[in-house]
Structures are given as C-alpha cells and as structure tokens.
Scaffold this motif. Structure first.
Motif, PDB file in Angstrom:
ATOM      1  N   GLU A 257       6.885   2.687   1.497  1.00  0.00           N
ATOM      2  CA  GLU A 257       6.397   2.885   0.190  1.00  0.00           C
ATOM      3  C   GLU A 257       5.727   3.982  -0.042  1.00  0.00           C
ATOM      4  OE1 GLU A 257       6.269  -0.647   1.544  1.00  0.00           O
ATOM      5  OE2 GLU A 257       4.917   0.129   3.292  1.00  0.00           O
TER       6      GLU A 257
ATOM      7  N   GLU B 123       6.896  -2.646  17.699  1.00  0.00           N
ATOM      8  CA  GLU B 123       6.781  -3.949  16.846  1.00  0.00           C
ATOM      9  C   GLU B 123       7.812  -4.070  16.003  1.00  0.00           C
ATOM     10  OE1 GLU B 123       3.285  -1.411  14.579  1.00  0.00           O
ATOM     11  OE2 GLU B 123       2.430  -2.842  16.365  1.00  0.00           O
TER      12      GLU B 123
ATOM     13  N   TYR C   3       8.657  -5.517  11.871  1.00  0.00           N
ATOM     14  CA  TYR C   3       8.219  -5.584  10.557  1.00  0.00           C
ATOM     15  C   TYR C   3       9.018  -6.790   9.714  1.00  0.00           C
ATOM     16  CZ  TYR C   3       7.013  -0.544  10.571  1.00  0.00           C
ATOM     17  OH  TYR C   3       6.383   0.695  10.793  1.00  0.00           O
TER      18      TYR C   3
ATOM     19  N   ASP D 261       2.273   4.494  12.411  1.00  0.00           N
ATOM     20  CA  ASP D 261       4.040   4.091  12.716  1.00  0.00           C
ATOM     21  C   ASP D 261       4.610   5.367  12.543  1.00  0.00           C
ATOM     22  OD1 ASP D 261       2.046   2.128  11.417  1.00  0.00           O
ATOM     23  OD2 ASP D 261       3.871   0.705  11.449  1.00  0.00           O
TER      24      ASP D 261
ATOM     25  N   ARG E 277      -1.986 -12.321  12.772  1.00  0.00           N
ATOM     26  CA  ARG E 277      -1.799 -12.489  11.447  1.00  0.00           C
ATOM     27  C   ARG E 277      -1.001 -13.862  11.093  1.00  0.00           C
ATOM     28  NH1 ARG E 277       0.003  -6.060  10.874  1.00  0.00           N
ATOM     29  NH2 ARG E 277      -2.084  -5.238  10.518  1.00  0.00           N
TER      30      ARG E 277
ATOM     31  N   GLN F 100      -5.293   4.200  10.088  1.00  0.00           N
ATOM     32  CA  GLN F 100      -5.557   3.826   8.751  1.00  0.00           C
ATOM     33  C   GLN F 100      -5.939   2.390   9.108  1.00  0.00           C
ATOM     34  OE1 GLN F 100      -1.709   2.659   6.306  1.00  0.00           O
ATOM     35  NE2 GLN F 100      -3.178   2.627   4.576  1.00  0.00           N
TER      36      GLN F 100
ATOM     37  N   ASN G 164       0.945  -1.239   0.066  1.00  0.00           N
ATOM     38  CA  ASN G 164      -0.038  -0.003  -0.016  1.00  0.00           C
ATOM     39  C   ASN G 164       1.049   1.344   0.071  1.00  0.00           C
ATOM     40  OD1 ASN G 164      -1.323   2.125   2.283  1.00  0.00           O
ATOM     41  ND2 ASN G 164      -2.655   1.818   0.306  1.00  0.00           N
TER      42      ASN G 164
ATOM     43  N   PHE H 273       2.858   5.042   2.441  1.00  0.00           N
ATOM     44  CA  PHE H 273       3.402   4.644   3.686  1.00  0.00           C
ATOM     45  C   PHE H 273       5.021   5.245   3.699  1.00  0.00           C
ATOM     46  CE2 PHE H 273       4.646   1.782   7.324  1.00  0.00           C
ATOM     47  CZ  PHE H 273       3.541   2.079   8.068  1.00  0.00           C
TER      48      PHE H 273
ATOM     49  N   PHE I  19      -4.448  -1.213   1.993  1.00  0.00           N
ATOM     50  CA  PHE I  19      -3.795  -1.901   2.967  1.00  0.00           C
ATOM     51  C   PHE I  19      -4.507  -3.017   3.619  1.00  0.00           C
ATOM     52  CE2 PHE I  19      -2.447  -2.883   7.558  1.00  0.00           C
ATOM     53  CZ  PHE I  19      -1.061  -3.303   7.218  1.00  0.00           C
TER      54      PHE I  19
ATOM     55  N   THR J 104      -4.838  -1.403  10.156  1.00  0.00           N
ATOM     56  CA  THR J 104      -3.264  -1.476  10.639  1.00  0.00           C
ATOM     57  C   THR J 104      -3.209  -1.815  12.324  1.00  0.00           C
ATOM     58  OG1 THR J 104      -3.609   0.743  11.191  1.00  0.00           O
ATOM     59  CG2 THR J 104      -2.605   0.478   9.002  1.00  0.00           C
ATOM     60  N   THR J 105      -2.371  -2.133  12.721  1.00  0.00           N
ATOM     61  CA  THR J 105      -2.032  -2.553  14.292  1.00  0.00           C
ATOM     62  C   THR J 105      -2.408  -1.071  14.917  1.00  0.00           C
ATOM     63  OG1 THR J 105       0.418  -1.976  13.967  1.00  0.00           O
ATOM     64  CG2 THR J 105      -0.329  -4.224  14.085  1.00  0.00           C
TER      65      THR J 105
ATOM     66  N   GLN K 251       4.484   2.555  16.972  1.00  0.00           N
ATOM     67  CA  GLN K 251       3.015   3.249  16.958  1.00  0.00           C
ATOM     68  C   GLN K 251       3.292   4.548  17.895  1.00  0.00           C
ATOM     69  OE1 GLN K 251       0.457   2.203  14.887  1.00  0.00           O
ATOM     70  NE2 GLN K 251       2.063   0.862  14.142  1.00  0.00           N
TER      71      GLN K 251
ATOM     72  N   ALA L 164       5.368  -4.225   3.420  1.00  0.00           N
ATOM     73  CA  ALA L 164       4.375  -2.808   3.505  1.00  0.00           C
ATOM     74  C   ALA L 164       4.389  -2.407   4.860  1.00  0.00           C
ATOM     75  CB  ALA L 164       2.787  -3.321   3.196  1.00  0.00           C
ATOM     76  N   GLY L 165       5.629  -2.466   5.479  1.00  0.00           N
ATOM     77  CA  GLY L 165       5.897  -2.137   6.686  1.00  0.00           C
ATOM     78  C   GLY L 165       5.002  -2.899   7.734  1.00  0.00           C
ATOM     79  N   LEU L 166       4.633  -4.169   7.247  1.00  0.00           N
ATOM     80  CA  LEU L 166       3.683  -4.705   8.003  1.00  0.00           C
ATOM     81  C   LEU L 166       4.375  -5.427   9.370  1.00  0.00           C
ATOM     82  CD1 LEU L 166       1.106  -6.614   7.303  1.00  0.00           C
ATOM     83  CD2 LEU L 166       2.311  -8.314   6.399  1.00  0.00           C
ATOM     84  N   THR L 167       3.536  -5.186  10.441  1.00  0.00           N
ATOM     85  CA  THR L 167       3.959  -5.648  11.669  1.00  0.00           C
ATOM     86  C   THR L 167       3.554  -7.125  11.904  1.00  0.00           C
ATOM     87  OG1 THR L 167       3.405  -3.423  12.518  1.00  0.00           O
ATOM     88  CG2 THR L 167       3.367  -5.215  14.085  1.00  0.00           C
TER      89      THR L 167
HETATM   90  N1  ARG Z   1       2.829  -1.233  10.684  1.00  0.00           N
HETATM   91  C1  ARG Z   1       1.317  -0.942  10.695  1.00  0.00           C
HETATM   92  C2  ARG Z   1       0.603  -2.591  10.450  1.00  0.00           C
HETATM   93  O1  ARG Z   1       1.217  -3.659  10.143  1.00  0.00           O
HETATM   94  C3  ARG Z   1       0.917  -0.295   9.494  1.00  0.00           C
HETATM   95  C4  ARG Z   1       1.491  -0.573   8.180  1.00  0.00           C
HETATM   96  C5  ARG Z   1       0.848   0.046   7.023  1.00  0.00           C
HETATM   97  N2  ARG Z   1       1.457  -0.179   5.851  1.00  0.00           N
HETATM   98  C6  ARG Z   1       1.348   0.584   4.789  1.00  0.00           C
HETATM   99  N3  ARG Z   1       1.977   0.242   3.670  1.00  0.00           N
HETATM  100  N4  ARG Z   1       0.286   1.273   4.501  1.00  0.00           N
HETATM  101  O2  ARG Z   1      -0.658  -2.780  10.640  1.00  0.00           O
END
Ligand code: ARG
Length: 254
Positions: free
Chosen positions: A48, A213, A215, A189, A108, A147, A41, A44, A83, A150-151, A123, A100-103
């Motif tokens: 990205e 957290e 990523y 984040d 999950r 968003q 997404n 961010f 996202f 998101t976490t 956060q 995606a900066g994904l936690t």
């Molecule tokens: N780190 C948070 C999560 O994993 C937010 C990530 C949002 N990333 C993005 N590409 N919009 O939930």
C-alpha cells in the motif's frame, strides 16, 4: 388565465429544479451498495502506497480489497492511519477490515480474526554498505530501527531489548535514520525493504532472513459474518488466479 399558467409553470420549474438537485448530489451507486471500509497504513510499498498524484492509495492490498468488495457487491473506501492503531480501529468498528501486509500472529489472534492468508512476508535486515552486521547473529548490542507495532518491532524488542530498538512511524523514516547513522540497521518486511533500498544509495539487504510469516486481513471478532464472506471471496480469487496476478503485477520475479 395567463397569470395562473405562468404561476403553475414557475412552480413546476422550481419543483423539477429541486428534483435535479437531489439526483445530482447523490451518487446512486454509492447509496445502493453496502460500504466496506478498509484500514491500512499506506507507507508500505508494494502492498500500500500513494500513486504519483499523491491522492490515491494503490498496491497489492488495495487491489485485493477492491476485488473482494466487488465480489461482495460492496463499495470499498480506504482509510490511511498509523500502523499501530489499525487493530484497535477494526475492533472498535472504525474500519471493517484491515489489509496492511499484516502478519498473522497468535497474539493478534487474541484480539481480531484473520482471513485466509494471501501472501508470504519475510522480515529482513537492511544495513549500509560496509556495515559490520553480516547476519542476525551480529544484531546483539546494535541499534535496530523498526516501524512501531510491526512484527519486526515485536521480535527485536523481545530478543534484543527495548533499549536496542528505535521505533519510527513508518519504514521510510526508519531507513532515513539508517542513512543518518541514527540506527545500525532496519528490520522490515522484504518487499518494502527492496523498494526502500532501490530508492536509496548505499544500502543492502542481508541474505539471512530474520523471520518468515503469512499475511492476512483482520476483521473484528464481532463480525464473523463478514469474515466468512471475505474468506469465500478470497478463496475464489485465489482459485481463479486473480490474487496471483495482483501479486505478480507488483512483485517482479528476480
Ligand atoms: N508484516 C508486518 C506486521 O504485520 C508489518 C506490516 C506493516 N504494514 C504497513 N502497512 N505499514 O507487523
């Protein structure tokens, strides 16, 4: 005799032109290599986002994914999506991997596999200058912008209830709502928070961290082979300093 020669020449020309046609329309490189389709997404920064031309997705995740694809001799393509549809996309095979900066969270982990981790996220809380919110303890009863999916969304909804949380399609929209007083703060984040605060007047990030957290990339549970290869590549990229260099390029030390 001359007529026959001319005919043969004409046929040869048509044949060679057709051959030219096929070689020019096919990118030899792209057909040889296996594809690695990344979902993200791209709203961010610095993980990205779109570069100035508005066409190319750049950032930490795009560069790490490219380095991983190169190591695996694969061709990287990046798909920009909402996202909150990324994990379904990787589960269904619409994309191979999510960067995606994904936690990493336990919840999950029930639906996808995570790679080794490559960065830390925090956060944080963004407020307007002069806000009466000074720390996490002041959030009860406030309207919190996040968003969706998101976490930050998940934690705030758990802790403060759905009525106190407003979901937005991306962080920039949540921050715009803060500027317009539609929400009292935004939980997001830290690195994107810094870039949104830098791009807007009158906002600040509170000192207190809401959650710390890790990523990682997400891959389908049906694709253990890819997870193994990606992990091996990422371990090498960590060991040789590539990942650190990419992080340092986008995240300037304070
Ligand atoms: N780190 C948070 C999560 O994993 C937010 C990530 C949002 N990333 C993005 N590409 N919009 O939930």
């Amino acid at each position: 005799m001359k007529k026959i020669l001319a005919l043969i020449l004409a046929v040869l020309m048509v044949v060679s032109l057709a051959a030219c046609g096929t070689t020019t329309t096919t990118d030899a490189d792209a057909t040889e290599k296996a594809q690695l389709v990344m979902g993200t997404n791209a709203a961010f920064p610095p993980y990205e986002f779109y570069d100035e031309d508005g066409q190319t997705i750049i950032g930490i995740d795009a560069e790490i994914a490219k380095a991983v694809a190169d190591k695996l001799d694969m061709e990287l393509t990046i798909k920009d999506m909402e996202f909150d549809s990324l994990l379904t996309a990787v589960q269904s095979g619409a994309v191979d991997i999510v960067f995606a900066g994904l936690t990493v969270t336990d919840e999950r982990k029930e639906s996808v596999d995570f790679s080794v981790t490559y960065a830390t996220g925090i956060q944080v809380i963004i407020v307007k200058d002069g806000s009466d919110i000074a720390s996490v303890d002041d959030l009860a009863g406030k309207t919190i912008g996040v968003q969706a999916g998101t976490t930050g969304d998940i934690y705030c909804t758990d802790e403060f209830g759905q009525d106190n949380v407003k979901q937005f399609g991306n962080g920039a929209l949540a921050v715009a709502a803060l500027q317009n007083d539609q929400v009292d703060c935004v939980v997001i984040d830290n690195e994107p928070a810094k870039s949104f605060v830098a791009a807007n007047d009158g906002l600040k990030i509170l000192e207190t961290e809401y959650a710390v957290e890790d990523y990682a990339a997400a891959i389908s549970k049906d694709n253990a082979d890819l997870t193994e290869k990606v992990n091996a590549a990422m371990e090498e990229l960590k060991a040789d300093g590539t990942i650190d260099a990419i992080l340092a390029k986008y995240i300037k030390a304070e």
